[in-house]
Every structure is written in C-alpha cells, then in structure tokens.
Design a protein around this motif. Sequence first.
Motif, PDB file in Angstrom:
ATOM      1  N   ILE A  44      25.834  53.631  78.748  1.00  0.00           N
ATOM      2  CA  ILE A  44      24.776  54.640  78.598  1.00  0.00           C
ATOM      3  C   ILE A  44      25.387  55.999  78.276  1.00  0.00           C
ATOM      4  CG2 ILE A  44      22.966  55.892  79.829  1.00  0.00           C
ATOM      5  CD1 ILE A  44      22.450  53.306  81.414  1.00  0.00           C
ATOM      6  N   ARG A  45      26.429  56.362  78.987  1.00  0.00           N
ATOM      7  CA  ARG A  45      27.067  57.662  78.774  1.00  0.00           C
ATOM      8  C   ARG A  45      27.649  57.789  77.367  1.00  0.00           C
ATOM      9  NH1 ARG A  45      32.290  58.516  79.465  1.00  0.00           N
ATOM     10  NH2 ARG A  45      32.482  56.660  80.797  1.00  0.00           N
ATOM     11  N   LEU A  46      28.223  56.720  76.855  1.00  0.00           N
ATOM     12  CA  LEU A  46      28.895  56.774  75.556  1.00  0.00           C
ATOM     13  C   LEU A  46      27.942  56.666  74.369  1.00  0.00           C
ATOM     14  CD1 LEU A  46      32.021  54.532  76.296  1.00  0.00           C
ATOM     15  CD2 LEU A  46      32.020  57.003  75.917  1.00  0.00           C
ATOM     16  N   TYR A  47      26.872  55.878  74.516  1.00  0.00           N
ATOM     17  CA  TYR A  47      26.091  55.508  73.328  1.00  0.00           C
ATOM     18  C   TYR A  47      24.608  55.873  73.387  1.00  0.00           C
ATOM     19  CZ  TYR A  47      30.226  52.616  72.550  1.00  0.00           C
ATOM     20  OH  TYR A  47      31.510  52.175  72.390  1.00  0.00           O
ATOM     21  N   GLU A  48      24.143  56.407  74.497  1.00  0.00           N
ATOM     22  CA  GLU A  48      22.708  56.678  74.583  1.00  0.00           C
ATOM     23  C   GLU A  48      22.241  57.677  73.536  1.00  0.00           C
ATOM     24  OE1 GLU A  48      19.511  57.331  78.130  1.00  0.00           O
ATOM     25  OE2 GLU A  48      21.306  58.578  78.202  1.00  0.00           O
ATOM     26  N   GLN A  49      23.017  58.723  73.311  1.00  0.00           N
ATOM     27  CA  GLN A  49      22.604  59.751  72.364  1.00  0.00           C
ATOM     28  C   GLN A  49      22.534  59.237  70.931  1.00  0.00           C
ATOM     29  OE1 GLN A  49      21.528  62.789  73.232  1.00  0.00           O
ATOM     30  NE2 GLN A  49      21.806  62.118  75.350  1.00  0.00           N
ATOM     31  N   GLU A  50      23.233  58.149  70.655  1.00  0.00           N
ATOM     32  CA  GLU A  50      23.246  57.621  69.290  1.00  0.00           C
ATOM     33  C   GLU A  50      22.258  56.478  69.103  1.00  0.00           C
ATOM     34  OE1 GLU A  50      26.422  55.664  66.077  1.00  0.00           O
ATOM     35  OE2 GLU A  50      27.101  56.379  68.044  1.00  0.00           O
ATOM     36  N   TYR A  51      22.144  55.591  70.098  1.00  0.00           N
ATOM     37  CA  TYR A  51      21.348  54.371  69.921  1.00  0.00           C
ATOM     38  C   TYR A  51      20.038  54.361  70.700  1.00  0.00           C
ATOM     39  CZ  TYR A  51      25.554  52.497  67.772  1.00  0.00           C
ATOM     40  OH  TYR A  51      26.632  52.295  66.953  1.00  0.00           O
ATOM     41  N   LEU A  52      19.808  55.346  71.548  1.00  0.00           N
ATOM     42  CA  LEU A  52      18.530  55.428  72.244  1.00  0.00           C
ATOM     43  C   LEU A  52      18.071  56.878  72.190  1.00  0.00           C
ATOM     44  CD1 LEU A  52      16.376  53.921  73.829  1.00  0.00           C
ATOM     45  CD2 LEU A  52      17.670  54.325  75.921  1.00  0.00           C
ATOM     46  N   ARG A  53      17.597  57.259  71.029  1.00  0.00           N
ATOM     47  CA  ARG A  53      17.203  58.636  70.772  1.00  0.00           C
ATOM     48  C   ARG A  53      15.865  58.650  70.055  1.00  0.00           C
ATOM     49  NH1 ARG A  53      17.514  59.225  65.427  1.00  0.00           N
ATOM     50  NH2 ARG A  53      19.025  57.967  64.250  1.00  0.00           N
ATOM     51  N   ALA A  54      15.241  59.791  70.082  1.00  0.00           N
ATOM     52  CA  ALA A  54      13.997  59.952  69.336  1.00  0.00           C
ATOM     53  C   ALA A  54      14.306  59.980  67.842  1.00  0.00           C
ATOM     54  CB  ALA A  54      13.298  61.242  69.755  1.00  0.00           C
ATOM     55  N   PRO A  55      13.392  59.495  67.009  1.00  0.00           N
ATOM     56  CA  PRO A  55      13.638  59.491  65.560  1.00  0.00           C
ATOM     57  C   PRO A  55      13.685  60.903  64.991  1.00  0.00           C
ATOM     58  CG  PRO A  55      11.385  58.811  66.046  1.00  0.00           C
ATOM     59  CD  PRO A  55      12.097  58.881  67.355  1.00  0.00           C
ATOM     60  N   THR A  56      14.528  61.076  64.000  1.00  0.00           N
ATOM     61  CA  THR A  56      14.606  62.347  63.286  1.00  0.00           C
ATOM     62  C   THR A  56      13.490  62.404  62.240  1.00  0.00           C
ATOM     63  OG1 THR A  56      16.100  61.455  61.607  1.00  0.00           O
ATOM     64  CG2 THR A  56      17.097  62.354  63.621  1.00  0.00           C
ATOM     65  N   GLN A  57      13.424  63.538  61.536  1.00  0.00           N
ATOM     66  CA  GLN A  57      12.427  63.667  60.476  1.00  0.00           C
ATOM     67  C   GLN A  57      12.653  62.631  59.377  1.00  0.00           C
ATOM     68  OE1 GLN A  57       9.683  65.516  60.183  1.00  0.00           O
ATOM     69  NE2 GLN A  57       9.995  66.311  62.259  1.00  0.00           N
ATOM     70  N   ASP A  58      13.904  62.381  59.051  1.00  0.00           N
ATOM     71  CA  ASP A  58      14.199  61.363  58.039  1.00  0.00           C
ATOM     72  C   ASP A  58      13.782  59.974  58.524  1.00  0.00           C
ATOM     73  OD1 ASP A  58      15.243  63.254  56.332  1.00  0.00           O
ATOM     74  OD2 ASP A  58      17.329  62.926  56.975  1.00  0.00           O
ATOM     75  N   ASP A  59      14.032  59.691  59.800  1.00  0.00           N
ATOM     76  CA  ASP A  59      13.607  58.409  60.361  1.00  0.00           C
ATOM     77  C   ASP A  59      12.094  58.255  60.285  1.00  0.00           C
ATOM     78  OD1 ASP A  59      16.225  57.703  61.053  1.00  0.00           O
ATOM     79  OD2 ASP A  59      16.068  58.710  62.996  1.00  0.00           O
ATOM     80  N   LEU A  60      11.384  59.321  60.647  1.00  0.00           N
ATOM     81  CA  LEU A  60       9.923  59.268  60.628  1.00  0.00           C
ATOM     82  C   LEU A  60       9.393  59.048  59.214  1.00  0.00           C
ATOM     83  CD1 LEU A  60       9.032  62.144  63.135  1.00  0.00           C
ATOM     84  CD2 LEU A  60       8.775  59.684  63.495  1.00  0.00           C
ATOM     85  N   GLN A  61       9.991  59.727  58.254  1.00  0.00           N
ATOM     86  CA  GLN A  61       9.562  59.538  56.868  1.00  0.00           C
ATOM     87  C   GLN A  61       9.788  58.104  56.417  1.00  0.00           C
ATOM     88  OE1 GLN A  61       7.858  61.643  54.941  1.00  0.00           O
ATOM     89  NE2 GLN A  61       7.828  63.056  56.674  1.00  0.00           N
ATOM     90  N   ASN A  62      10.886  57.518  56.854  1.00  0.00           N
ATOM     91  CA  ASN A  62      11.166  56.127  56.511  1.00  0.00           C
ATOM     92  C   ASN A  62      10.155  55.195  57.177  1.00  0.00           C
ATOM     93  OD1 ASN A  62      12.849  53.916  55.432  1.00  0.00           O
ATOM     94  ND2 ASN A  62      13.343  53.557  57.580  1.00  0.00           N
ATOM     95  N   PHE A  63       9.836  55.453  58.450  1.00  0.00           N
ATOM     96  CA  PHE A  63       8.834  54.641  59.150  1.00  0.00           C
ATOM     97  C   PHE A  63       7.482  54.704  58.447  1.00  0.00           C
ATOM     98  CE2 PHE A  63      11.130  55.404  63.444  1.00  0.00           C
ATOM     99  CZ  PHE A  63      12.088  54.482  63.082  1.00  0.00           C
ATOM    100  N   LEU A  64       7.092  55.923  58.064  1.00  0.00           N
ATOM    101  CA  LEU A  64       5.799  56.102  57.412  1.00  0.00           C
ATOM    102  C   LEU A  64       5.762  55.409  56.055  1.00  0.00           C
ATOM    103  CD1 LEU A  64       5.162  59.860  58.294  1.00  0.00           C
ATOM    104  CD2 LEU A  64       4.015  57.860  59.277  1.00  0.00           C
TER     105      LEU A  64
END
Length: 232
Positions: free
Chosen positions: A73-93
Amino acid sequence: MFFFGSLDLSSSDNYFTQRVDAANKDGIYPLAKCTTAMRMLAYGVDADVIDEYIKIGGTTALEYLRRFCKGIIRLYEQEYLRAPTQDDLQNFLHVSEMRGFPGMIGSIDFIHWEWKTCPTAWEVVSHVLWIWHAFFGCPGTLNDINVLDLSPVFDDVEQADGIYPSYPTFVKSIRLPQSEPDKLFAKYQEGYQKDIERAFGVLQARFKIIREPARMWEILYLAIIMRSCIIA
C-alpha cells in the motif's frame, strides 16, 4: 506486481532484509518472508500451514503478511489506487459513448468478505477493470447504504436534501422495462454492470484469501489485506 513488490520492499523496508539474531545467526531470507505473505494471499491458507512449507511459525507468518500488505500500500497506492485524472475521465467518457452509454465513467458496487461482523467494501471500477476507488470497513449492523454514505467517493459532488444525502451521479436501473427505449437503456446498463462483477471475479480468483471466510483477522488487518489485493 508482488514479485517486483518484494524487491522494492527489500530496498525500502529494513524489515524485509536478512538480519542476524542475538546469536549472530542469519535470519530468514527476504524472499522467504515475501513468499510467506504471497502464499497466504493467493491460497488463503492458515498461518500454521506455512510452517510445513517454509518453516515459519504462525505468529511470525501473520506479522509478515501484515508488513507485506502495508508495504504494498505504501509503495503503490498513489499509482494504482488513485482517482482518475482529466485524461482518464476523457478516455472513460469516450469509451462509454462508443459502448452506447454516454456520460458513464464507471460502475460502483460492493463486495462482502464473509466474517462474523460482515465488513463490506465499496469499489468503483472502469471498463478495463481498474478499481480506482475502494472504501472498506463498517462492521456490525451497518448496511451497504450506510457504508456508501461514509465513503468519501462522492464528497465533491454530494448534495444534501434534508437529512437524506442525494447522489445525482447514480443512475438507477429500470425494473421490468416495457418500452423499447427503456429496454435498450437497461441492456446497456447491464453491460456496464458486468464490468464490476468481472472485476470482483478476477480479484477473488487471484487472491483466495478474500474468497474464504476470515475468521482470525481484526477489522484493521482485513482492510489492509483488501486494499493490497486491489492494488495488485
């Protein structure tokens, strides 16, 4: 990920290095410590079973599991369990529009880990099985609605209406659709619902520990184990 995680833990956490005891004897190898934790996660075996395979006592195996999950959790949470960025949201949409459900950014559902006080985890999943939000906890008499109310996933968009919170981001299903538009809507929505069911299936297939009843864990350790499995 867990293989690389064991390497990263060895370089970032002194607990996962080989040390010597008071008698100047070599301690347990770092790989054995990580293997202990990974076997318990993957196969859901009791801590005592590890003693037969790796020659590590049950109490020590549990400590390795807790330390391993906290390290992941300490090593990878910020990378693999994070809120989507604007680019991520655009891709989802974009993908949701191509799938016939414009405006959809993910599916939300719950998963129960069988335990005497029934803890529940809320998770938000995209079409690529990316779990970008997970809220775990709330044992006892709390139901799924209470758990969702305590989750911070909608803090930015929540709109209160009296004492009952309103979630405008939810799109409820249509029971017994009659008209053709309603049937089409239900069809596409059910398709998205399969995303999160598939994600739960993959999660439990990879980590048997969350598929079996949890009889010996405190609620804090259950949350740590669940989050580390989601990250991996």
